[in-house]
Design a protein around this motif. Sequence first.
Motif, PDB file in Angstrom:
ATOM      1  N   UNK A 284      -9.839  69.141  16.767  1.00  0.00           N
ATOM      2  CA  UNK A 284     -10.738  68.906  17.888  1.00  0.00           C
ATOM      3  C   UNK A 284     -10.303  67.626  18.608  1.00  0.00           C
ATOM      4  N   UNK A 285      -9.257  67.734  19.393  1.00  0.00           N
ATOM      5  CA  UNK A 285      -8.671  66.564  20.045  1.00  0.00           C
ATOM      6  C   UNK A 285      -9.601  65.942  21.084  1.00  0.00           C
ATOM      7  N   UNK A 286     -10.427  66.769  21.735  1.00  0.00           N
ATOM      8  CA  UNK A 286     -11.363  66.240  22.728  1.00  0.00           C
ATOM      9  C   UNK A 286     -12.356  65.259  22.095  1.00  0.00           C
ATOM     10  N   UNK A 287     -12.853  65.620  20.912  1.00  0.00           N
ATOM     11  CA  UNK A 287     -13.778  64.735  20.221  1.00  0.00           C
ATOM     12  C   UNK A 287     -13.076  63.453  19.768  1.00  0.00           C
ATOM     13  N   UNK A 288     -11.862  63.592  19.287  1.00  0.00           N
ATOM     14  CA  UNK A 288     -11.101  62.414  18.858  1.00  0.00           C
ATOM     15  C   UNK A 288     -10.928  61.449  20.024  1.00  0.00           C
ATOM     16  N   UNK A 289     -10.526  61.978  21.179  1.00  0.00           N
ATOM     17  CA  UNK A 289     -10.309  61.137  22.352  1.00  0.00           C
ATOM     18  C   UNK A 289     -11.612  60.528  22.850  1.00  0.00           C
ATOM     19  N   UNK A 290     -12.695  61.304  22.792  1.00  0.00           N
ATOM     20  CA  UNK A 290     -13.994  60.803  23.241  1.00  0.00           C
ATOM     21  C   UNK A 290     -14.436  59.612  22.396  1.00  0.00           C
ATOM     22  N   UNK A 291     -14.306  59.744  21.078  1.00  0.00           N
ATOM     23  CA  UNK A 291     -14.733  58.669  20.186  1.00  0.00           C
ATOM     24  C   UNK A 291     -13.850  57.440  20.331  1.00  0.00           C
ATOM     25  N   UNK A 292     -12.558  57.653  20.460  1.00  0.00           N
ATOM     26  CA  UNK A 292     -11.655  56.509  20.606  1.00  0.00           C
ATOM     27  C   UNK A 292     -11.883  55.777  21.926  1.00  0.00           C
ATOM     28  N   UNK A 293     -12.237  56.543  22.963  1.00  0.00           N
ATOM     29  CA  UNK A 293     -12.437  55.927  24.280  1.00  0.00           C
ATOM     30  C   UNK A 293     -13.675  55.040  24.327  1.00  0.00           C
ATOM     31  N   UNK A 294     -14.674  55.313  23.456  1.00  0.00           N
ATOM     32  CA  UNK A 294     -15.888  54.491  23.465  1.00  0.00           C
ATOM     33  C   UNK A 294     -15.790  53.321  22.502  1.00  0.00           C
ATOM     34  N   UNK A 295     -14.682  53.218  21.770  1.00  0.00           N
ATOM     35  CA  UNK A 295     -14.405  52.142  20.819  1.00  0.00           C
ATOM     36  C   UNK A 295     -15.312  52.228  19.590  1.00  0.00           C
ATOM     37  N   UNK A 296     -15.040  51.390  18.607  1.00  0.00           N
ATOM     38  CA  UNK A 296     -15.786  51.415  17.355  1.00  0.00           C
ATOM     39  C   UNK A 296     -17.133  50.711  17.487  1.00  0.00           C
ATOM     40  N   UNK A 297     -18.105  51.132  16.672  1.00  0.00           N
ATOM     41  CA  UNK A 297     -19.364  50.389  16.608  1.00  0.00           C
ATOM     42  C   UNK A 297     -19.127  49.062  15.880  1.00  0.00           C
ATOM     43  N   UNK A 298     -20.067  48.107  15.966  1.00  0.00           N
ATOM     44  CA  UNK A 298     -21.433  48.260  16.499  1.00  0.00           C
ATOM     45  C   UNK A 298     -21.483  48.189  18.025  1.00  0.00           C
ATOM     46  N   UNK A 299     -22.518  48.831  18.577  1.00  0.00           N
ATOM     47  CA  UNK A 299     -22.716  48.868  20.014  1.00  0.00           C
ATOM     48  C   UNK A 299     -23.962  48.059  20.386  1.00  0.00           C
ATOM     49  N   UNK A 300     -23.908  47.475  21.569  1.00  0.00           N
ATOM     50  CA  UNK A 300     -25.043  46.681  22.051  1.00  0.00           C
ATOM     51  C   UNK A 300     -25.533  47.150  23.414  1.00  0.00           C
ATOM     52  N   UNK A 301     -24.943  48.208  23.921  1.00  0.00           N
ATOM     53  CA  UNK A 301     -25.414  48.852  25.142  1.00  0.00           C
ATOM     54  C   UNK A 301     -25.160  50.349  25.004  1.00  0.00           C
TER      55      UNK A 301
END
Length: 439
Positions: A284-301
Amino acid sequence: MKSSLGKKTYVIMAVLVIAIIAAYFIFIRSRLKPTIGTVPIEFTIEIISILALFISFLIMIVTIIITIGVVLFNRKKSRIKPWILKIRKQFIVTAALIFVLCIVTVSSQHMTYTPPIVDGNGNTVSGSIAELKKIKLCGSDEWITIRGKNINKPILLFLAGGPGGSQLSETRDQLKALEDKFVIVNWDQAGAGKSYNAVRINLLTPKRYIEDAHELTKYLCKRFNKKKIYVCGESWGSALGIMLVKQYPELFYAFVGTGQMVSFVDTELYCYNTAIQIAKEKGDNNMVQKLKSQSKPPYYSKVTSKSASYLMYLSNCMSKDPNISNPGYHTLRDIAAPEYGLHDKLNFILGTVNTFDHVYPKLYGIDFRKQIKKIDVPVYFLEGRHDVNTPTQLTQEYYQMIKAPSKKLIWFEHSGHDPWMNEPKKFCNTIVNVLLKSN
């Protein structure tokens, strides 16, 4: 003559509607409540009201657009006037539907209830309790359900997941067997479900949740004349439970955690990395790219949307895991439950989005391996073997280091993140065994 007939028709229709509503409340609703038979009727009315208003609003918009077109391209009054009249009529219809929806919303908020506890013949069990109640916690109005076959049984407080999650319906359904041995109290925490507006969202902190839970515990002890109660927390509720019994051990016999949270940052990193790993294995390359594009947690926004991208992916994986019994959730059933009015149903959804978004970043500093290594009440972890929403290795690690009067780590071999939903019979039996039979 026609005008007179039209008015009579409207009067007859209004009388019929009032008669039907009166008959429903006087003769039907009370008979349906023990079996939750009100749900399909009232939920259907709510959905029809919303859809009717939506459609009417669309028709009005389309009518206005056509009228504007007629005005621009054909300036004859004879052509324009009929469309102006149509707009007026549609406005009246829309206003009437808004009024109806307001009535439905207000009525639904006043008709909420938790079903009575009944025997095999549908009769209310003598000495039982089934309450949906609003109480003051630290000055704020918050909601609880109280359910049990005998009000003299021990109290078990259930802390829902989230933050922002409401599980009044789910626990009533899945933990029904515990009503024989306990009085089960489920609490819509501030920012969740019926208590969504109890506290301004920017004031919600771990400290506030602990204070509210403490107030609730004191209320339950006083009302039912108990020195102590039991507490069970799932997911976020398991973290709240740990902090609660650590700070106020004198009020609790024992703590049960399931889907146990230990470190919020490490858990998010685990979920993020696990989702990428599974996606790679599935191609599932689309999911891999989506997750990598948003960077690793933790998130603050945009915490909810970013976290949901991998948490929902993992939940979907668990729902398809053949090793997990009864996977998946019953969201529509839960939202439609009689505990929630129409406004509550909206807040049910808002809590899972807005409250999570605002509160979750405030939990990143929690790591019980460093902060809470000793608890002065018995501790029991009931964990799903196939949980990929909270890392089981963290629970094992924490279990090994925690010091308590007694402790147990019990595995559910056919469960994921929610043993109480995946294996409810075993979960309820285990609760009874570890809390009552071993004490």
